[in-house]
Write a protein that holds these residues in place. Structure first.
Motif: not given
Length: 70
Positions: A27-54
Motif C-alpha cells: 500500500x502507499x502512505x500518501x501523507x508520508x510519501x512512503x510504501x507500506x508493506x502489507x504482508x511480510x510473509x507472502x505465499x508462493x503464489x505471489x512470488x512473481x509479483x513480490x520479485x517484480x516489486x523488488x
C-alpha cells in the motif's frame, strides 16, 4: 513454500512501483510519501509479483528471500 519480503522504509523514495507491481503486498502512505508493506510473509503464489516489486524499486529498498533463508 512461503517467501519473506524485506523492506527498508528508510530507503523508500516514494516511487510506488512496488504498489503497481504487487497491490496484494503493498500500500502507499500518501501523507508520508512512503510504501507500506502489507504482508511480510507472502505465499508462493505471489512470488512473481513480490520479485517484480523488488526489481522495480529504484531505491533498492525491497528484497525477497525464501522463508527458510530468512
Amino acid at each position: 513454500m512461503a517467501i519473506i519480503v524485506k523492506f527498508d522504509p528508510s530507503k523508500c523514495q516514494g516511487y510506488a512501483n512496488c504498489l503497481i507491481e504487487a497491490p496484494e503486498i503493498w500500500d502507499f502512505d500518501e501523507d508520508d510519501d512512503v510504501a507500506l508493506l502489507l504482508q511480510e510473509v507472502v505465499p508462493e503464489s505471489l512470488r512473481a509479483k513480490a520479485e517484480a516489486s523488488a526489481r522495480g524499486c529504484p531505491a533498492h529498498a525491497i528484497a525477497v528471500e525464501n522463508q527458510s533463508d530468512a
